[in-house]
Design a protein around this motif. Sequence first.
Motif, PDB file in Angstrom:
ATOM      1  N   LEU A 182      83.799  14.635  51.728  1.00 16.51           N
ATOM      2  CA  LEU A 182      83.595  15.405  50.295  1.00 16.51           C
ATOM      3  C   LEU A 182      83.942  16.744  50.418  1.00 16.51           C
ATOM      4  N   HIS A 183      83.868  17.258  49.110  1.00 15.25           N
ATOM      5  CA  HIS A 183      84.311  18.629  49.080  1.00 15.25           C
ATOM      6  C   HIS A 183      83.591  19.500  47.929  1.00 15.25           C
ATOM      7  N   GLY A 184      83.599  20.734  47.979  1.00 16.46           N
ATOM      8  CA  GLY A 184      83.177  21.440  46.909  1.00 16.46           C
ATOM      9  C   GLY A 184      84.106  21.143  45.526  1.00 16.46           C
ATOM     10  N   ASP A 185      83.817  21.480  44.478  1.00 15.89           N
ATOM     11  CA  ASP A 185      84.494  20.615  43.236  1.00 15.89           C
ATOM     12  C   ASP A 185      84.123  21.442  42.092  1.00 15.89           C
ATOM     13  N   VAL A 186      84.671  20.989  40.915  1.00 19.94           N
ATOM     14  CA  VAL A 186      84.372  21.261  39.408  1.00 19.94           C
ATOM     15  C   VAL A 186      84.031  20.078  39.041  1.00 19.94           C
ATOM     16  N   ILE A 187      82.816  20.047  38.399  1.00 18.98           N
ATOM     17  CA  ILE A 187      82.051  18.671  37.811  1.00 18.98           C
ATOM     18  C   ILE A 187      81.873  19.164  36.275  1.00 18.98           C
ATOM     19  N   GLY A 188      81.493  18.057  35.544  1.00 12.99           N
ATOM     20  CA  GLY A 188      81.291  18.090  34.051  1.00 12.99           C
ATOM     21  C   GLY A 188      79.744  18.607  34.080  1.00 12.99           C
ATOM     22  N   HIS A 189      79.310  19.226  33.118  1.00  9.28           N
ATOM     23  CA  HIS A 189      78.076  20.102  32.840  1.00  9.28           C
ATOM     24  C   HIS A 189      77.649  19.946  31.445  1.00  9.28           C
ATOM     25  N   GLU A 190      76.514  19.301  31.212  1.00 10.64           N
ATOM     26  CA  GLU A 190      76.360  19.067  29.707  1.00 10.64           C
ATOM     27  C   GLU A 190      76.167  20.445  29.064  1.00 10.64           C
ATOM     28  N   ALA A 191      76.596  20.642  27.994  1.00 16.99           N
ATOM     29  CA  ALA A 191      76.455  21.769  27.069  1.00 16.99           C
ATOM     30  C   ALA A 191      77.238  23.066  27.584  1.00 16.99           C
ATOM     31  N   MET A 192      77.863  22.943  28.765  1.00 15.18           N
ATOM     32  CA  MET A 192      78.479  23.905  29.471  1.00 15.18           C
ATOM     33  C   MET A 192      80.037  23.704  29.680  1.00 15.18           C
ATOM     34  N   GLY A 193      80.430  22.565  29.668  1.00 11.09           N
ATOM     35  CA  GLY A 193      81.820  22.159  29.903  1.00 11.09           C
ATOM     36  C   GLY A 193      82.091  21.627  31.353  1.00 11.09           C
ATOM     37  N   ALA A 194      82.357  22.462  32.152  1.00  7.79           N
ATOM     38  CA  ALA A 194      82.324  22.311  33.511  1.00  7.79           C
ATOM     39  C   ALA A 194      81.878  23.525  34.267  1.00  7.79           C
ATOM     40  N   THR A 195      81.244  23.442  35.474  1.00 10.42           N
ATOM     41  CA  THR A 195      80.842  24.315  36.410  1.00 10.42           C
ATOM     42  C   THR A 195      81.207  24.021  37.775  1.00 10.42           C
ATOM     43  N   ILE A 196      81.114  24.874  38.819  1.00  8.60           N
ATOM     44  CA  ILE A 196      81.392  24.421  40.149  1.00  8.60           C
ATOM     45  C   ILE A 196      80.281  23.928  40.996  1.00  8.60           C
ATOM     46  N   LEU A 197      80.542  22.813  41.781  1.00 12.83           N
ATOM     47  CA  LEU A 197      79.701  22.205  42.748  1.00 12.83           C
ATOM     48  C   LEU A 197      79.859  22.590  43.924  1.00 12.83           C
ATOM     49  N   SER A 198      79.190  23.486  44.825  1.00 16.90           N
ATOM     50  CA  SER A 198      79.396  24.333  45.981  1.00 16.90           C
ATOM     51  C   SER A 198      79.330  22.977  46.954  1.00 16.90           C
ATOM     52  N   GLY A 199      80.131  22.996  48.180  1.00 20.47           N
ATOM     53  CA  GLY A 199      79.582  22.630  49.395  1.00 20.47           C
ATOM     54  C   GLY A 199      78.455  22.505  49.911  1.00 20.47           C
ATOM     55  N   ASP A 200      77.709  23.495  49.646  1.00 19.94           N
ATOM     56  CA  ASP A 200      76.231  23.755  50.071  1.00 19.94           C
ATOM     57  C   ASP A 200      75.259  22.881  49.556  1.00 19.94           C
ATOM     58  N   GLU A 201      75.727  22.881  47.955  1.00 19.19           N
ATOM     59  CA  GLU A 201      74.891  22.027  47.136  1.00 19.19           C
ATOM     60  C   GLU A 201      74.886  20.514  47.644  1.00 19.19           C
ATOM     61  N   LEU A 202      76.348  20.301  47.717  1.00 17.62           N
ATOM     62  CA  LEU A 202      76.542  18.769  48.083  1.00 17.62           C
ATOM     63  C   LEU A 202      76.129  18.478  49.645  1.00 17.62           C
ATOM     64  N   VAL A 203      75.933  19.249  50.512  1.00 23.26           N
ATOM     65  CA  VAL A 203      75.154  19.024  51.925  1.00 23.26           C
ATOM     66  C   VAL A 203      73.854  18.724  51.456  1.00 23.26           C
ATOM     67  N   CYS A 204      73.214  19.490  50.799  1.00 23.68           N
ATOM     68  CA  CYS A 204      71.814  19.481  50.379  1.00 23.68           C
ATOM     69  C   CYS A 204      71.357  18.062  49.895  1.00 23.68           C
ATOM     70  N   ALA A 205      72.307  17.886  48.834  1.00 24.96           N
ATOM     71  CA  ALA A 205      71.895  16.444  47.854  1.00 24.96           C
ATOM     72  C   ALA A 205      72.092  15.322  48.822  1.00 24.96           C
ATOM     73  N   LEU A 206      73.233  15.284  49.782  1.00 26.61           N
ATOM     74  CA  LEU A 206      73.519  13.993  50.583  1.00 26.61           C
ATOM     75  C   LEU A 206      72.427  14.005  51.441  1.00 26.61           C
ATOM     76  N   ALA A 207      72.083  15.191  52.147  1.00 25.22           N
ATOM     77  CA  ALA A 207      70.975  15.048  53.225  1.00 25.22           C
ATOM     78  C   ALA A 207      69.789  14.585  52.574  1.00 25.22           C
ATOM     79  N   GLU A 208      69.292  14.721  51.347  1.00 28.08           N
ATOM     80  CA  GLU A 208      68.110  14.317  50.879  1.00 28.08           C
ATOM     81  C   GLU A 208      68.482  12.811  50.355  1.00 28.08           C
ATOM     82  N   ALA A 209      69.449  12.325  49.743  1.00 29.52           N
ATOM     83  CA  ALA A 209      70.007  11.282  49.288  1.00 29.52           C
ATOM     84  C   ALA A 209      70.002  10.160  50.467  1.00 29.52           C
TER      85      ALA A 209
END
Length: 243
Positions: free
Chosen positions: A133-160
Amino acid sequence: MTVVLKLGGSVITDKDTPETVDRAALDAASSTIAAYGDTDLVIVHGGGSFGHHHAAAHGVSRTAGTHDDTAVRDVHRAMKRLNEQVVDALAAVDVPAIPVHPLSVAHRSMEDELRLPSQQVRTLLTEGFVPVLHGDVIGHEAMGATILSGDELVCALAEALSADRVGLCSAVPGVLDGEDVIPEINDFEDVAHVLGASESTDVTGGMAGKVRALLDLETPAFVFDRGGLEPFLMGRQPGTRIG
């Protein structure tokens, strides 16, 4: 054992030259990863000189959204170009790498909560693949799209995935206090005075963002440089342990 490993953008690209891969560094990291194939491994890579420059040019970040479809395409396509090179480098040394693009599966709610389905990653692991996986831009309700960082991905995947270990391979040998590596961090305030902004264009929070995110994990996490990658994959504790 499940391991989530991030290859920082500063490790695999020339972060100050737009869309330039550090081929020697990427090939070396891929060969190191290929030598340690006994664990369930998920790889996340940062944006480096690919995603960050486009995001900065369009003014989109983790907290600044955009409704400009051109901006979303520019950032995502740049990250796909880098992801393809990472996957190809891993495949060249017989790592069964498979790309997974966050834009297609993740989003943020209006309450700023990241929603990242993980069953596709879990299934790929079960079937013997290495999801990349990689850092990316993703849909964000009421904000259009924002950046999803690789660090956020690491944490989300580690928990999941209930990961056993988390590693962040960075350009530095750990979290530094001057020239010295801090061996362990358990509280952000203890190190806030030594954490500055990245010297290169970075729209995701630099080292301070890494430390904050990793402190929220129950899984032990380590920040290290290229030289720490092999020890980490061998089960050792290189660099700085966080949490």
